[in-house]
Design an enzyme around this catalytic site. Structure first.
Site, short mmCIF file in Angstrom:
data_model
loop_
_atom_site.label_atom_id
_atom_site.label_comp_id
_atom_site.label_asym_id
_atom_site.label_seq_id
_atom_site.Cartn_x
_atom_site.Cartn_y
_atom_site.Cartn_z
N LYS A 43 0.80 -1.21 0.00
CA LYS A 43 0.00 0.00 0.00
C LYS A 43 0.85 1.27 0.00
O LYS A 43 0.38 2.35 -0.35
CB LYS A 43 -0.90 0.05 1.26
CG LYS A 43 -1.86 -1.08 1.41
CD LYS A 43 -2.60 -0.91 2.77
CE LYS A 43 -3.39 -2.13 3.11
NZ LYS A 43 -3.99 -2.03 4.46
N ASP A 103 14.16 -0.44 2.47
CA ASP A 103 14.70 -0.58 3.82
C ASP A 103 15.71 -1.74 3.78
O ASP A 103 16.86 -1.54 3.38
CB ASP A 103 13.50 -0.85 4.74
CG ASP A 103 13.79 -0.73 6.20
OD1 ASP A 103 14.94 -0.96 6.59
OD2 ASP A 103 12.88 -0.42 6.98
N PHE A 152 12.09 5.10 12.39
CA PHE A 152 10.90 4.55 11.77
C PHE A 152 10.11 5.68 11.12
O PHE A 152 9.64 6.58 11.79
CB PHE A 152 10.04 3.76 12.76
CG PHE A 152 9.24 2.73 12.06
CD1 PHE A 152 9.75 1.45 11.88
CD2 PHE A 152 8.00 3.03 11.51
CE1 PHE A 152 9.04 0.48 11.17
CE2 PHE A 152 7.28 2.07 10.80
CZ PHE A 152 7.80 0.80 10.63
C1 PRP Z 1 6.98 -1.51 3.49
C2 PRP Z 1 7.32 -0.46 2.43
C3 PRP Z 1 8.16 -1.22 1.44
C4 PRP Z 1 8.85 -2.27 2.30
C5 PRP Z 1 10.27 -1.86 2.55
O1 PRP Z 1 5.89 -2.22 3.03
O2 PRP Z 1 6.15 0.04 1.84
O3 PRP Z 1 7.39 -1.85 0.46
O4 PRP Z 1 8.13 -2.33 3.55
O5 PRP Z 1 10.89 -2.75 3.43
P1 PRP Z 1 12.05 -3.74 3.01
O6 PRP Z 1 13.02 -3.03 2.10
O7 PRP Z 1 12.68 -4.06 4.35
O8 PRP Z 1 11.46 -4.96 2.38
P2 PRP Z 1 5.00 -3.14 3.98
O9 PRP Z 1 5.43 -4.56 3.82
O10 PRP Z 1 5.01 -2.60 5.38
O11 PRP Z 1 3.57 -3.00 3.33
P3 PRP Z 1 2.77 -1.65 3.00
O12 PRP Z 1 3.40 -1.06 1.75
O13 PRP Z 1 1.37 -2.15 2.77
O14 PRP Z 1 2.88 -0.72 4.17
#
Ligand code: PRP
Length: 176
Positions: A43, A103, A152
């Site tokens: 999302k 991240d 964060f």
């Molecule tokens: C978050 C963010 C990225 C991902 C980054 O998504 O939107 O897609 O984490 O983290 P990484 O590099 O450690 O993989 P999340 O999985 O929280 O879902 P969301 O986009 O629905 O918030």
């Protein structure tokens, strides 16, 4: 400006707008005359993607995929799931993936591998934010908005436990 005892502004909406405009210029100069498909990752990217495509001034098409890696908390589970894949063929297409934050890099690596197997003509990544201090796998970000510190980050589409996506600024959770 403080939104709640928990969040503090890191980048204001004006700073975000300037960065989105800069990214749009860079992308436009690379894709003018091409038929670009922009793939947003739900999302987190929905706010950024909505602003970016309206600044591009290119006749793009849009698609979304949905990934999920974080459970209820601030730590990634390390297990990235594709909750919803692509609905359209991308073979031979120029594809630009739009992410909110890189991240550990695990989410975007999974997605780029999934897309590469579908044989696009080109595949590039635009990310609003990069948190290189947390990287576990190498990722090339072709168009980058902000480099963010080891905090964060929430707001402008990015959540903590599904909260704060609606904030117009990019904020961080103040843990002091
Ligand atoms: C978050 C963010 C990225 C991902 C980054 O998504 O939107 O897609 O984490 O983290 P990484 O590099 O450690 O993989 P999340 O999985 O929280 O879902 P969301 O986009 O629905 O918030």
């Amino acid at each position: 400006m403080v939104y709640s005892p928990q969040t503090k502004v890191l980048f204001t909406r004006d700073e975000i707008q300037r960065v989105v405009n800069r990214l749009a210029l860079e992308i436009r100069s690379d894709y003018t005359g091409k038929r670009l498909l922009v793939v947003g990752i739900l999302k987190g990217s929905f706010v950024f993607m909505a602003d970016l495509i309206r600044q591009l001034a290119l006749p793009v098409e849009v698609e979304f995929v949905r990934l999920s890696s974080y459970g209820a908390g601030k730590e990634t589970s390390g297990e990235v799931r594709m909750v919803q894949g692509l609905e359209t063929a991308i073979e031979g297409r120029d594809v630009l993936v739009v992410e909110d934050i890189v991240d550990t890099g695990l989410s975007i690596s999974l997605l780029l591998n999934y897309l590469r197997e579908k044989r696009p003509a080109s595949l590039k990544l635009c990310s609003l934010a990069d948190k290189p201090s947390r990287r576990k796998v190498p990722v090339t970000i072709d168009y980058l908005g902000f480099t963010v510190p080891y905090k964060f980050i929430v707001g402008y589409g990015i959540d903590f436990d599904e909260k704060f996506r609606y904030l117009p600024d990019i904020c961080f959770i103040d843990e002091d």
